[in-house]
Design an enzyme around this catalytic site. Structure first.
Site, PDB file in Angstrom:
ATOM      1  N   GLY A 277       1.530  11.725   5.647  1.00  0.00           N
ATOM      2  CA  GLY A 277       0.546  11.709   4.569  1.00  0.00           C
ATOM      3  C   GLY A 277       0.317  10.296   4.083  1.00  0.00           C
TER       4      GLY A 277
ATOM      5  N   PRO B  92       0.154   6.729   2.025  1.00  0.00           N
ATOM      6  CG  PRO B  92      -0.524   4.495   2.114  1.00  0.00           C
ATOM      7  CD  PRO B  92      -0.913   5.866   2.527  1.00  0.00           C
ATOM      8  N   GLY B  93       2.655   6.219  -0.512  1.00  0.00           N
ATOM      9  CA  GLY B  93       2.927   6.377  -1.946  1.00  0.00           C
ATOM     10  C   GLY B  93       2.925   7.808  -2.436  1.00  0.00           C
ATOM     11  CB  THR B  94       2.067  11.018  -0.964  1.00  0.00           C
ATOM     12  OG1 THR B  94       2.451  10.649   0.362  1.00  0.00           O
ATOM     13  CG2 THR B  94       0.586  10.794  -1.123  1.00  0.00           C
ATOM     14  N   GLY B  95       5.304  10.020  -1.950  1.00  0.00           N
ATOM     15  CA  GLY B  95       6.644  10.528  -2.241  1.00  0.00           C
ATOM     16  C   GLY B  95       7.427  10.991  -1.028  1.00  0.00           C
TER      17      GLY B  95
ATOM     18  CB  THR C 244      10.696   7.095   0.542  1.00  0.00           C
ATOM     19  OG1 THR C 244       9.753   6.497   1.423  1.00  0.00           O
ATOM     20  CG2 THR C 244      12.026   6.411   0.678  1.00  0.00           C
TER      21      THR C 244
ATOM     22  CD  GLU D 245     -19.537  -3.131 -10.784  1.00  0.00           C
ATOM     23  OE1 GLU D 245     -19.454  -1.904 -10.576  1.00  0.00           O
ATOM     24  OE2 GLU D 245     -19.227  -3.976  -9.917  1.00  0.00           O
TER      25      GLU D 245
ATOM     26  CG  HIS E   8     -21.885   0.756  -8.206  1.00  0.00           C
ATOM     27  ND1 HIS E   8     -22.262   1.131  -6.946  1.00  0.00           N
ATOM     28  CD2 HIS E   8     -21.361  -0.500  -8.085  1.00  0.00           C
ATOM     29  CE1 HIS E   8     -21.987   0.137  -6.092  1.00  0.00           C
ATOM     30  NE2 HIS E   8     -21.448  -0.868  -6.767  1.00  0.00           N
TER      31      HIS E   8
ATOM     32  CG  ASP F 294     -20.659  -1.630  -3.253  1.00  0.00           C
ATOM     33  OD1 ASP F 294     -19.539  -1.202  -3.584  1.00  0.00           O
ATOM     34  OD2 ASP F 294     -21.360  -2.361  -3.975  1.00  0.00           O
TER      35      ASP F 294
HETATM   36  P1  ADP Z   1       5.969   7.061   0.420  1.00  0.00           P
HETATM   37  O1  ADP Z   1       7.317   7.090   1.071  1.00  0.00           O
HETATM   38  O2  ADP Z   1       5.179   8.306   0.667  1.00  0.00           O
HETATM   39  O3  ADP Z   1       5.165   5.822   0.706  1.00  0.00           O
HETATM   40  P2  ADP Z   1       7.520   6.801  -1.970  1.00  0.00           P
HETATM   41  O4  ADP Z   1       8.438   7.974  -1.870  1.00  0.00           O
HETATM   42  O5  ADP Z   1       8.091   5.494  -1.555  1.00  0.00           O
HETATM   43  O6  ADP Z   1       6.190   7.057  -1.163  1.00  0.00           O
HETATM   44  O7  ADP Z   1       6.955   6.731  -3.450  1.00  0.00           O
HETATM   45  C1  ADP Z   1       7.048   5.564  -4.230  1.00  0.00           C
HETATM   46  C2  ADP Z   1       7.320   5.930  -5.672  1.00  0.00           C
HETATM   47  O8  ADP Z   1       6.235   6.663  -6.230  1.00  0.00           O
HETATM   48  C3  ADP Z   1       8.520   6.837  -5.847  1.00  0.00           C
HETATM   49  O9  ADP Z   1       9.706   6.108  -5.918  1.00  0.00           O
HETATM   50  C4  ADP Z   1       8.210   7.534  -7.153  1.00  0.00           C
HETATM   51  O10 ADP Z   1       8.552   6.721  -8.244  1.00  0.00           O
HETATM   52  C5  ADP Z   1       6.702   7.656  -7.120  1.00  0.00           C
HETATM   53  N1  ADP Z   1       6.291   8.969  -6.600  1.00  0.00           N
HETATM   54  C6  ADP Z   1       5.557   9.185  -5.486  1.00  0.00           C
HETATM   55  N2  ADP Z   1       5.335  10.512  -5.331  1.00  0.00           N
HETATM   56  C7  ADP Z   1       5.948  11.135  -6.338  1.00  0.00           C
HETATM   57  C8  ADP Z   1       6.098  12.490  -6.717  1.00  0.00           C
HETATM   58  N3  ADP Z   1       5.553  13.490  -6.003  1.00  0.00           N
HETATM   59  N4  ADP Z   1       6.807  12.785  -7.832  1.00  0.00           N
HETATM   60  C9  ADP Z   1       7.346  11.803  -8.577  1.00  0.00           C
HETATM   61  N5  ADP Z   1       7.253  10.490  -8.278  1.00  0.00           N
HETATM   62  C10 ADP Z   1       6.559  10.149  -7.179  1.00  0.00           C
END
Ligand code: ADP
Length: 616
Positions: free
Chosen positions: A196, A198-201, A203, A420, A423, A497
């Site tokens: 999924g 990046p940054g979706t949790g 890890t 802006e 938009h 854009d």
């Molecule tokens: P990924 O591995 O998908 O790139 P991470 O797990 O590294 O994302 O997420 C980075 C940070 O974002 C986490 O340490 C947390 O603080 C926050 N975070 C991301 N998703 C969630 C979630 N579903 N619930 C709570 N915190 C989240």
């Protein structure tokens, strides 16, 4: 640094230090020798006060008196000197005093220096030159690995992602009690892939699996296994699994698995050779798992489609779990988690904030709350206010606000304001269901001249009309510039854009079968990315783009009075919020009278960011 190297280094340092200390004491003693005249010496010898002399060819003669003190005098170097001493009862020893000790010390010193230099040079060479001779195991110690015995994170710390959590609950149970599953003859998946954006949790969830099961957690990055030296990556993989087996039950986490597990192209040479070896090592290790081991390998990737099929076969990463961007409820939960330890002011409405953060990832939401807390702390406030959130919102999506705006010319401000405003107005005209929570002409340190946040409602699918509207919203900035400042004076500010509009129109034609003349075909599959036959697609995309351009232009010309009002308000206030924009568009607010027409058109380097929905 490996333990072996540390030991060698300590030994060398110890040797050199010992030699230095020995030489120092020897020198100190040498300083205590009395220099006496030859006459004095002869007198002492005749009086029987000299115990021993050390005979040598050197210009000085050393010796000891009967009271133990040492002396040094002129060496007569005469042939009968030895005899005359012996006659007087003085012991005569050939060679300089302690010369044996000195030469031993010197030898140790020279040996020490040579060893130290050779070691230093070889270290440098090992670092810089390729080395098939180098022991790959040595490289393992340089790899970054996060090892946590108690992850301290559970499913409660991961908001949203309920389906993902549900689909890995049995794995947690398996980690807690592998024998239970072995008794039933169940083969648990030893590998799970989280995929999924990046940054979706991903890890976080992997850590939570270890935390829930109460087992240790090892985390690596896939890129650590792809090395210049052939064989090093594979050796690292084997080492990781060996360590994990020694550990017993545990979770091994590979972030960015695509770095080592990309589809192979069959050409085994250079970097590919290394990658293939590493991937093969991983596949072999995973196949060699015994389900009783209680080891679970979790890997994360942003894109499942780039992974080598071999990785996804049964016995390897046979469970694939999608971790998507959070929906409105997910965002609210994440915001709640990350405001647990933060003092929020009473008027803060997290639900509204969740609404305003469509397409934010969990990591961005975490960053939003954190930045807001920093702003509040900097202000010296006891509570995090709405204003702090507003500033943080800007920082997360566009970077920090540019503080010194004095160098921005009036014309550039006007161009940004109209861009802006274009938009924002087109969003309200073609897609009133979209929320425009903020329009600003405050430039960011990341290079954006300003931006307008357009948030479509949470939807599972996107319709053709929504995609067309997204293109019109993206084009509106450039068109507004053109209407106000003339065709010759449009700026480079629309590059993002245009990029976005092109991506959407291409997807519309190539992937979603929505083109009028191109039909229901996926052109990526049809032509496998070949450049042949692209003309037709380009023509179709251009025809669409021209049509949307015309329609948007007509819309803006028709509503130019609203465009002026929004732009003037922006010039006066720098930012406007949702309520103010709604007021202007609905005709309730007329906006200040700032005459944009006073300005001369000219060159501008402003950029604009448009935050809308992604292609899908
Ligand atoms: P990924 O591995 O998908 O790139 P991470 O797990 O590294 O994302 O997420 C980075 C940070 O974002 C986490 O340490 C947390 O603080 C926050 N975070 C991301 N998703 C969630 C979630 N579903 N619930 C709570 N915190 C989240």
């Amino acid at each position: 640094m490996s333990r072996k190297r540390i030991l060698i280094m300590l030994t060398v340092v110890f040797l050199v230090a010992a030699v230095a200390v020995g030489a120092y004491f020897y020198n100190q003693r040498a300083k205590n020798i009395d220099r006496i005249t030859y006459l004095d010496f002869s007198e002492k010898a005749e009086n029987g006060n000299v115990e021993v002399v050390y005979l040598s060819d050197s210009p000085s003669l050393e010796g000891e008196l009967t009271d133990g003190s040492r002396f040094i005098t002129e060496n007569p170097r005469s042939q009968d000197f030895k005899e005359s001493m012996l006659v007087l009862g003085v012991r005569v020893e050939e060679g300089q005093r302690n010369s044996a000790l000195m030469s031993a010390l010197r030898m140790v010193l020279v040996f020490g220096i040579i060893t130290f230099s050779v070691w230093g040079i070889s270290r440098l060479m090992n670092r810089e030159t390729s080395s098939g001779r180098k022991d790959p195991a040595d490289k393992l110690s340089t790899m970054h690995c996060e090892t946590v015995r108690d992850a301290g994170v559970g499913f409660d710390d991961v908001a949203g992602n309920d389906e993902a959590k549900e689909s890995i609950k049995d794995i947690v149970d398996f980690l807690k009690n592998p024998e239970k599953y072995a008794r039933m003859g169940a083969r648990m998946p030893s590998g799970v892939i989280f995929y999924g954006p990046p940054g979706t949790g991903k890890t976080l969830l992997a850590k939570a699996v270890a935390g829930e099961a109460g087992v240790p957690y090892f985390a690596f990055s896939g890129s650590d296994f792809v090395q210049v030296y052939v064989g090093v990556g594979a050796a690292r993989v084997r080492d990781v699994f060996k360590k994990a087996r020694d550990m017993g039950r545990c979770v091994i986490f590979f972030d960015e698995i695509d770095a080592l597990g990309k589809k192979r192209n069959g050409m085994a040479s250079g970097g590919n050779d290394e990658r293939n070896q590493t991937l093969n090592a991983l596949l072999t290790e995973m196949s060699g798992f015994n389900s009783n081991d209680g080891i679970v390998v979790i890997a994360a990737t942003n894109r499942l489609d780039v992974l080598d099929e071999a990785l996804l076969r049964p016995g390897r990463f046979d469970r694939q779990v999608e971790i998507g961007l959070p929906d409105i409820n997910g965002r609210l939960e994440i915001l709640k988690i990350h405001s647990r330890n933060k003092p929020l002011s009473k008027d803060m409405d997290l639900k509204n904030l969740a609404h305003q953060t469509v397409f934010f990832s969990g990591a961005q939401l975490e960053s939003l709350m954190n930045e807001a807390a920093i702003f509040a702390a900097k202000r010296g406030s006891k509570l995090i206010e709405k204003d702090d959130i507003d500033k943080a919102y800007y920082t997360v999506i566009a970077g920090a606000e540019k503080k010194d705006r004095s160098a921005i010319s009036r014309l550039d401000r006007e161009i940004t304001a109209y861009h802006e405003a274009g938009h924002a107005l087109v969003t309200k005209l073609v897609a009133p269901e979209n929320r425009v929570t903020k329009v600003t002409i405050i430039p960011s340190t990341k290079g954006a001249g300003g931006f307008s946040v357009s948030l479509p409602p949470d939807r599972m699918y996107r319709s053709r009309i929504q995609m067309e509207n997204s293109i019109k919203i993206a084009l509106a900035g450039r068109i507004a510039e053109e209407i106000i400042f003339g065709k010759d004076n449009v700026t480079t500010g629309a590059s993002n854009d245009i990029e976005k509009a092109t991506q959407i129109v291409m997807a519309l034609v190539k992937r979603f079968g929505m083109g009028d003349s191109t039909g229901m075909l996926n052109y990526d599959i049809l032509f496998q990315n070949s450049v042949a036959n692209q003309e037709r697609i380009v023509e179709e995309c251009r025809a669409f783009m021209d049509k949307y351009y015309r329609e948007t232009s007509d819309l803006l010309v028709e509503n130019k009075y609203l465009l002026d009002r929004i732009a003037r308000t922006l010039l006066a206030e720098e930012s406007i919020d949702e309520e103010c924009l709604e007021g202007i568009v609905s005709g309730q607010v007329s906006g200040p009278a700032v005459a944009a027409e006073e300005c001369l058109p000219g060159e501008s380097g402003q950029k604009s960011l448009e935050f809308g929905s992604p292609i899908i």
